[in-house]
Scaffold this active site. Structure first.
Site, PDB file in Angstrom:
ATOM      1  N   ARG B 284       0.827  -1.205   0.000  1.00 25.71           N
ATOM      2  CA  ARG B 284       0.000   0.000   0.000  1.00 25.71           C
ATOM      3  C   ARG B 284       0.865   1.259   0.000  1.00 25.71           C
ATOM      4  NH1 ARG B 284      -1.903   2.995   4.465  1.00 25.71           N
ATOM      5  NH2 ARG B 284      -3.221   4.682   3.717  1.00 25.71           N
ATOM      6  N   SER B 299      -6.888   3.583   0.872  1.00 25.33           N
ATOM      7  CA  SER B 299      -6.769   3.042   2.231  1.00 25.33           C
ATOM      8  C   SER B 299      -6.603   1.527   2.103  1.00 25.33           C
ATOM      9  CB  SER B 299      -8.021   3.383   3.029  1.00 25.33           C
ATOM     10  OG  SER B 299      -9.145   2.772   2.430  1.00 25.33           O
ATOM     11  N   ASP B 342     -19.453   5.577   9.886  1.00 23.08           N
ATOM     12  CA  ASP B 342     -19.908   6.319  11.056  1.00 23.08           C
ATOM     13  C   ASP B 342     -20.026   7.795  10.667  1.00 23.08           C
ATOM     14  OD1 ASP B 342     -18.255   7.648  13.903  1.00 23.08           O
ATOM     15  OD2 ASP B 342     -20.356   7.026  13.802  1.00 23.08           O
ATOM     16  N   GLN B 371     -17.770   7.942   0.689  1.00 21.58           N
ATOM     17  CA  GLN B 371     -17.365   8.576   1.945  1.00 21.58           C
ATOM     18  C   GLN B 371     -17.686  10.060   1.949  1.00 21.58           C
ATOM     19  OE1 GLN B 371     -13.459   7.015   1.933  1.00 21.58           O
ATOM     20  NE2 GLN B 371     -13.898   5.519   3.535  1.00 21.58           N
ATOM     21  N   SER B 392     -16.959  -4.173   8.260  1.00 25.51           N
ATOM     22  CA  SER B 392     -16.997  -3.036   9.155  1.00 25.51           C
ATOM     23  C   SER B 392     -15.597  -2.794   9.695  1.00 25.51           C
ATOM     24  CB  SER B 392     -17.953  -3.322  10.321  1.00 25.51           C
ATOM     25  OG  SER B 392     -17.811  -2.326  11.303  1.00 25.51           O
ATOM     26  N   ASN B 393     -15.011  -1.678   9.284  1.00 25.34           N
ATOM     27  CA  ASN B 393     -13.646  -1.402   9.692  1.00 25.34           C
ATOM     28  C   ASN B 393     -13.619  -0.603  10.988  1.00 25.34           C
ATOM     29  OD1 ASN B 393     -10.913  -1.231   9.744  1.00 25.34           O
ATOM     30  ND2 ASN B 393     -10.695  -0.061   7.854  1.00 25.34           N
ATOM     31  N   GLY B 417     -10.377  -5.326  13.087  1.00 26.52           N
ATOM     32  CA  GLY B 417      -9.805  -4.577  14.190  1.00 26.52           C
ATOM     33  C   GLY B 417      -8.674  -3.680  13.721  1.00 26.52           C
ATOM     34  N   ILE B 419      -4.794  -2.315  13.171  1.00 25.10           N
ATOM     35  CA  ILE B 419      -3.527  -2.960  12.823  1.00 25.10           C
ATOM     36  C   ILE B 419      -2.527  -2.639  13.924  1.00 25.10           C
ATOM     37  CG2 ILE B 419      -1.689  -3.123  11.109  1.00 25.10           C
ATOM     38  CD1 ILE B 419      -3.709  -2.235   9.009  1.00 25.10           C
ATOM     39  N   HIS B 445     -26.122 -19.090  10.985  1.00 23.11           N
ATOM     40  CA  HIS B 445     -25.915 -20.529  11.165  1.00 23.11           C
ATOM     41  C   HIS B 445     -27.030 -21.384  10.590  1.00 23.11           C
ATOM     42  CE1 HIS B 445     -23.456 -23.690  12.384  1.00 23.11           C
ATOM     43  NE2 HIS B 445     -23.141 -23.312  13.608  1.00 23.11           N
ATOM     44  N   ASP B 449     -22.221 -23.033   7.701  1.00 25.31           N
ATOM     45  CA  ASP B 449     -21.627 -23.792   8.798  1.00 25.31           C
ATOM     46  C   ASP B 449     -20.225 -23.268   9.080  1.00 25.31           C
ATOM     47  OD1 ASP B 449     -21.468 -26.414   6.401  1.00 25.31           O
ATOM     48  OD2 ASP B 449     -19.853 -25.017   6.900  1.00 25.31           O
TER      49      ASP B 449
END
Lengths: 372, 475
Positions: B284, B299, B342, B371, B392-393, B417, B419, B445, B449
């Site tokens: 990147r 990003s 958000d 965005q 969802s970052n 999550g 980095i 579920h 599976d």
């Protein structure tokens, strides 16, 4: 320069020591201030602050300000009726509601705003406008400008170059007006034209007028030149120094409480929610599958929120459960495209995943949201 | 009380039904009943007709635009009563008297006449009529009344307390009343002032309690003077002005309530893993300037999204939808991958359409567009509908592992999550610096599976840990 900064300190200490009246006991009967900010909300907040906190008995104030592109509606006006909201949002032009009455205006850096603060008793609009005309004529004697009895200033007897509005409180008052120096007339006319049809309201309507920039009459008349000339005339008439004090509307120590005032002017509740009750009665012509549907929509909007909502759809065009969910959710929600989009897309998640239903729903909702 | 109400009712008979309703409703409220009782108990006040005073400039009539009070409200001298408009001037009319509003003579949009009665105010007999020459005190900001209007109730306070507040430029709506019926007392004003200035106020002749100071630097001062000062009673804690606030659920929150309530019906299972992004981070860094030249901010998301789409090609059940009755599974052809965003108003999830035919750069462009629209509140319905899979970052804000909620009608979602740089062992058993990110998947579920989810995750992980491998499978 030294004298001015000393005077600033004095004013500052006045404001801090006695939060009530700023009794500035020098001989001067006037003060000229200019905002360093081009943010319409911050500048309107300064007007509020002076109106609420300064003692204008002994001293009058002239406030000079300019804004980056914004549409400013009067206290009791309806933004949907007054301007093209879609165009505003596309062009990222701000929308503000001022506290004074009157009609809608377009501001950009080519327009100057002048606010004359006086005590309630000394409120006198004609005098202020005559001052401006006197200043203009002193600058360019051949300029054909005069004040009408509607408190407009006309150039060449036909073009409006200034509009007026006023706010009166218990002990103080202000009269503010615009002055077109070099504003973008094209944007002005396109943005102040509302495409809305079928709106019924008792909100104050604006009176459209032919406008012209002073710059077009004489290219040497820039905003700076005009501001200076008017300040000079004000100084002469109030027998004070021709000096302009710069103020920063973000300065909380100089203007305690100003950021709250600014925030309030930016809220949706103030800008849109203060719109007097109005009703929308229109017909959407939707093209669906080789036919055109006429869908009548009737809504009552109070405080910017949909109070009553009626959508006249052909029977069974939408599943009845979904239709009633739509009406139920629209009622009480803001007459606002963003909020409505969120609600209708959420409702779509929760209903059967049928392509035809989805396209019908999207068609209806997009047309409806376009109204807002 | 009864007699008083009957008398008031007879006044109302002549007013339009609108006001009767208002009055009836307010009469049902306990506090209002009390207020009526108190007023009548104090005195039979005289009703004064407050006339619309001269506006200036020879104006004789105005239009009533907004009422700040309604019949039955108590007002004090200088409180805002209404807003009227005349010829481009908006005027705030303030009350000349302390008392209770008994009658509004005009409706909104009516023409009111200068010199004619505007409202009828019942004044406490003990007060009498205030004189015409009013002491010059700074006007109370009418915004306070806008606040009161929004909150829908009038703050109770005696005129003396109101004067104290006004002299110190305090909004009564910001002060918590500790008296009966949340009435604001003098001590409340003093406490509020102490909070604002962070200083101990000099004890006034009548006050017994000195509000405790909040600033840390003042604390050492107290023990020094302990010998000579009367001990400050600590029974009253630091003026906590917190008050429960109830407001209706609307707009974005309402949308979230609906979505998540529906999501409850889905039996979720979770699966988490750790991804080594060391190589991707480097890649990147190399590509970022290239993208910038093209005017696009790059990003990590476009990579995550593209890798997910490649994974969905192998495990299409994760890009499916289960119908209402759980009878049919629809395998969606398009990979419309949603990205949780958000915004100021709340959570929105626009999606990038047809990722299966987009390059990483295409995705970056589209993300930029979504965005900027999202933060301006201008996303359209097509941007917000049709999603088939979501990422969802949350890591951009923080966190490692999460338990995301599936957005119906989808069947899977992944939460990424942050980095972190952590020590890991390489193939040779050496410790090296690794860029580690955690992913937490949730899946339905009923049709997915654990094994499928695990295999998809492994594939996605392998693409990201070795970005060059993506080249092999890019379409």
């Amino acid at each position: 320069m030294v004298l001015q900064s000393f005077k600033n300190c004095l004013w500052l200490s006045c404001v801090l020591r006695t939060p009530k009246a700023c009794f500035w006991s020098t001989a001067s009967g006037g003060l000229i201030i200019q905002s360093v900010s081009n943010d319409v909300y911050q500048n309107l907040a300064v007007e509020d602050w002076i109106h609420d906190h300064m003692d204008l008995e002994k001293q009058q104030v002239l406030f000079l300000w300019r804004n980056s592109p914004a549409v400013v509606i009067g206290r009791h006006q309806n933004p949907w009726q007054e301007c093209n909201l879609r165009l505003l949002r596309q062009k990222k032009i701000k929308l503000a509601r001022r506290r004074s009455g009157g009609g809608t205006v377009y501001h950009d850096l080519g327009n100057i705003n002048l606010t004359f603060f006086t005590s309630r008793k000394k409120y006198e609009r004609m005098e202020n406008l005559k001052l401006i005309v006197k200043a203009l004529k002193a600058l360019r004697p051949q300029l054909d400008v005069h004040v009408t009895d509607r408190y407009d200033i006309l150039l060449d007897r036909q073009y409006k170059i200034s509009g007026t509005a006023a706010k009166l409180g218990r002990t103080s008052a202000y009269h503010h007006c615009t002055l077109l120096c070099n504003a973008d007339k094209f944007v002005l006319s396109s943005v102040l034209k509302s495409p809305f049809k079928g709106l019924k309201s008792n909100a104050t309507p604006s009176v459209p007028a032919l406008v012209k920039n002073l710059f077009e009459e004489d290219p040497s008349l820039t905003s700076e030149v005009l501001l200076d000339a008017i300040a000079k005339e004000y100084a002469v008439q109030h027998q004070i120094d021709h000096h302009i004090t710069l103020i920063n509307p973000a300065d909380e120590t100089l203007l305690p409480g100003i950021s709250n005032k600014t925030k309030e002017l930016e809220t949706w509740e103030w800008v849109y929610g203060k719109t007097p009750k109005f009703s929308v009665s229109t017909c959407l012509n939707m093209a669906y599958k080789d036919s055109v549907l006429d869908v009548k929509i009737n809504m009552d909007v109070k405080h910017g929120r949909i109070e009553v909502c009626n959508i006249d759809l052909p029977e069974q065009w939408l599943p009845p459960g979904l239709y009633s969910e739509l009406i139920k959710n629209l009622t009480g929600s803001k007459f606002c495209p963003n909020e409505t989009t969120t609600l209708v897309t959420t409702l779509l998640r929760l209903c059967p995943q049928d392509d035809e239903l989805h396209s019908k729903w999207s068609l209806l909702c997009e047309n409806m949201i376009r109204l807002m | 009380v009864c007699i008083h109400r009957i008398r008031s009712c007879s006044n109302i008979r002549f007013i339009k039904s609108k006001y009767v309703c208002v009055f009836d409703k307010s009469a049902l409220k306990f506090s209002h009943q009390q207020r009526l009782f108190r007023t009548s108990a104090v005195s039979c006040g005289q009703i004064v007709q407050f006339k619309l005073s001269d506006i200036g400039e020879g104006i004789t009539e105005v239009t009533v635009k907004e009422w700040y009070i309604k019949e039955g409200d108590s007002v004090s001298q200088f409180d805002s009563i209404c807003e009227v408009q005349s010829d481009k001037a908006s005027v705030t009319i303030t009350s000349r008297y302390d008392g209770v509003i008994r009658k509004l003579h005009y409706n909104i949009d009516d023409i009111a006449f200068v010199g004619k009665p505007l409202v009828d105010i019942e004044i406490d007999a003990s007060k009498g009529v205030a004189s015409e020459d009013v002491v010059e005190t700074p006007p109370m900001s009418h915004e306070e009344h806008t606040h009161q209007e929004i909150k829908g109730h009038k703050t109770l306070a005696t005129p003396a307390v109101r004067r104290l507040a006004m002299e110190n430029n305090i909004k009564l709506s910001e002060v918590v009343g500790t008296g009966k019926d949340n009435r604001i007392l003098k001590e409340d004003i003093l406490n509020y002032l102490a909070k604002q200035t962070g200083a101990i106020l000099p004890p006034s002749p009548k006050a017994e309690i000195v509000p405790p100071q909040r600033k840390a630097e003042a604390v050492p001062a107290a023990p020094k003077d302990k010998a000579h000062k009367i001990p400050v009673p600590v029974s009253r804690p630091i003026a906590f002005s917190g008050k429960d606030k109830t407001e209706p659920v609307t707009g974005f929150q309402k949308a979230m309530v609906k979505t998540m309530s529906a999501a409850l019906k889905i039996p979720h299972f979770g699966y988490s893993d750790e991804i080594d992004l060391t190589q991707l981070v480097q890649l990147r860094e190399e590509l970022k300037p290239l993208a910038e030249i093209r005017g696009v901010k790059l990003s990590f998301m476009p990579f995550f999204i593209k890798a997910a789409s490649l994974g969905l090609l192998q495990y299409p059940i994760l890009n499916a939808s289960l119908d209402e009755n759980c009878q049919n599974v629809t395998y969606k052809a398009s990979h419309n991958i949603g990205v949780a965003m958000d915004t100021e108003q709340g959570l929105i999830v626009p999606n990038v359409k047809n990722v299966q035919v987009c390059s990483v750069f295409d995705i970056a462009v589209e993300l930029n567009r979504l965005q900027s629209l999202g933060s301006a509140g201008q996303l359209g319905t097509s941007d917000l509908t049709g999603g088939t899979f979501t990422l969802s970052n949350i890591g951009t804000i923080g966190g490692t592992y999460a338990k995301p909620v599936i957005l119906p009608p989808e069947v899977a979602i992944g939460a990424l999550g942050k980095i972190q740089v952590l020590p890991r062992f390489n193939g040779k058993g050496e410790v090296f610096k690794a860029q580690i990110m955690n992913v937490s998947w949730s899946a339905d579920h009923r049709i997915i599976d654990g094994a499928t989810m695990a295999r998809f995750s492994n594939l996605w992980k392998s693409y990201l840990e070795n970005p060059a491998s993506m080249l092999l499978d890019l379409k």
